[in-house]
Scaffold this motif. Structure first.
Motif, PDB file in Angstrom:
ATOM      1  N   LEU A 103      43.929  34.500  34.418  1.00 27.02           N
ATOM      2  CA  LEU A 103      42.436  34.280  34.358  1.00 27.02           C
ATOM      3  C   LEU A 103      41.902  33.698  35.433  1.00 27.02           C
ATOM      4  N   GLY A 104      40.661  33.883  35.240  1.00 31.19           N
ATOM      5  CA  GLY A 104      39.938  33.344  36.696  1.00 31.19           C
ATOM      6  C   GLY A 104      38.368  32.954  36.526  1.00 31.19           C
ATOM      7  N   PHE A 105      38.157  32.553  37.596  1.00 32.33           N
ATOM      8  CA  PHE A 105      36.538  32.421  37.751  1.00 32.33           C
ATOM      9  C   PHE A 105      35.951  32.828  39.051  1.00 32.33           C
ATOM     10  N   GLN A 106      34.700  33.424  38.777  1.00 32.12           N
ATOM     11  CA  GLN A 106      34.386  34.195  40.048  1.00 32.12           C
ATOM     12  C   GLN A 106      32.797  33.866  40.298  1.00 32.12           C
ATOM     13  N   ILE A 107      32.351  33.919  41.353  1.00 36.42           N
ATOM     14  CA  ILE A 107      30.896  33.895  41.724  1.00 36.42           C
ATOM     15  C   ILE A 107      30.552  34.931  42.610  1.00 36.42           C
ATOM     16  N   SER A 108      29.532  35.753  42.469  1.00 35.13           N
ATOM     17  CA  SER A 108      29.251  36.980  43.215  1.00 35.13           C
ATOM     18  C   SER A 108      27.863  37.391  43.059  1.00 35.13           C
ATOM     19  N   ASP A 109      27.299  38.507  42.948  1.00 33.96           N
ATOM     20  CA  ASP A 109      26.116  39.056  42.793  1.00 33.96           C
ATOM     21  C   ASP A 109      24.873  38.264  43.508  1.00 33.96           C
TER      22      ASP A 109
END
Length: 188
Positions: free
Chosen positions: A165-171
């Motif tokens: 599992l993970g967390f991401q920031i993008s966009d």
């Protein structure tokens, strides 16, 4: 007779409560107060493709997990992420996830992967700046993504095959970011 009816209602209430406790099973994937989910993390940023975003993961003074860094759009970059591995099969039949997080007002992705597949399964969630919130994400809300884009060609989510599992920031949310995580619970 009246006493019998009241006892019958009381017995049904007890049975309902016991059944609710038994059927509301959950698994702590991250629980900082119990030192669960603090190991086996790694950072994967856009530098794998030439970008210059940076991120880190650490425990703060309150003993919460913090995913923070700087998202840069330079050199065709634009994402920062963290991943935690776990034993395959432990999420078989999971229905939803409950996250307790404090963010910075930005939107993050809650992501899962099946081993080393290129496809991940992701759902966005919004944060409120400097406020603890509880987020519920149903497994049906996890959509297949390939290389940052939603994919209709990817296999359907199979929860028993998930292994990280993970967390991401993008966009295009460039600049500093900070997400504080107290817990992630898998609800069966």
């Amino acid at each position: 007779i009246c006493l019998f009816i009241n006892m019958k209602k009381y017995i049904y209430l007890i049975i309902f409560m016991i059944n609710s406790i038994i059927t509301a099973q959950y698994l702590d994937l991250i629980n900082t107060s119990n030192n669960i989910g603090l190991e086996d993390w790694r950072i994967v940023n856009d530098d794998v493709m030439g970008g210059v975003s940076s991120s880190t993961l650490y425990l703060n003074e309150e003993q919460n997990l913090v995913f923070s860094g700087n998202l840069s759009l330079e050199n065709n970059g634009g994402f920062a992420s963290s991943r935690m591995g776990f034993e395959r099969g432990i999420l078989d039949k999971v229905k939803l996830f409950k996250l307790k997080v404090k963010g910075d007002g930005k939107t993050y992705k809650f992501r899962f992967r099946e081993g080393y597949r290129s496809t991940n399964y992701s759902s966005n969630f919004n944060t409120i700046k400097n406020e603890w919130i509880e987020v519920e994400i149903k497994t049906s809300d996890l959509k297949p993504m390939f290389m940052g884009y939603y994919s209709n060609r990817s296999p359907k989510l199979d929860t028993k095959k998930l292994s990280s599992l993970g967390f991401q920031i993008s966009d295009n949310q460039k600049g500093d970011f900070k997400l504080e995580i107290m817990h992630v619970k898998a609800i069966y």
